[in-house]
Design a protein around this motif. Sequence first.
Motif: not given
Length: 299
Positions: A105-113, A173-177, A207-212, A215-218
């Motif tokens: 999963c990831k985060l996106v802007n609600y109003e813009r999408n 699991r796949l994208c540790p922070y 704040l990101t994840n190992t993949d960069k 990463g904002a989903v964290n």
Amino acid sequence: MEYAEFLEEVKFQVQQRIGGDLKLSVNRVLKNNRGDADSITILGEEENIAPSIYMPPFYEQYQNGKTVCEIADEIVEQYRQRGKGGSMDFSFYTDYKKVRDCIACKLVNYERNKSILNRVPYRKFLDLAVVYYCRIDHPLIGRGNILVQNTHLERWGVDLEELHDTAVTNTVRLCPYELIGIEDLLEDMLGLKIGEEAARALPLYVLTNTDKFYGAVNMMFDSILEAIAEKLDSDYYILPSSIHECMIIPVLEGLKIKDLHQMVHDINVKHVACEEVLGESIYCYRKEVKKLSVVWEAQ
């Protein structure tokens, strides 16, 4: 020339340049913060994947004075530089058991999408939205992803609750922070060492994840927010610098939220591509109550 006419003329000019052995197609894809966007794909025989070349930026160039012929030349050059496409079997994507462990999963802007959110499963998170994607690793495309749409859920026979729980588990699991201090960030990016004293005077973290990547989903995971609060021993602000990372700043006396908002606004305007903007709201995590809230909502 209106956009539809521009698109047809570009298609004609590009096809003229690549000849009849290659097939040009125009597809509409879902682009973060943009809704539907046209892209050109050039495929050889027996190929079904190739890099997409997005058209809206080229129309902006046309409106600023670039000719259609110049744009067609640039598109062909991009195609040649990116290399040929190939063939990939996508039948696995019809079977949820085969993709379940790759859903994140990831985060996106609600109003813009809002136009995109009509067609994809999502959950609201504060003033943002959680959406879901399938991670793909393939020799031809490297790391890629497919946005999960409502039609996919119907085909899989899976509901939103199951999809969300699976995606959260896989994302952690796949994208540790990673929480990166400003001193480490500057050293990695620029080879600069600012010293411990300067780092204490500028207590900024990323704040990101190992993949960069995404990463904002964290910022939506309680355990991560709590761990950051323990590390900082403080309440802290979260500034959404892009869909890939957030900035973390401890709550300090004299720090004004409107100044933080201006910082995020400037970053979005000057340094972040439109498709990678997460938003301009400011969030605050309160250590004692273990709660994240919006303290400055973008208008």
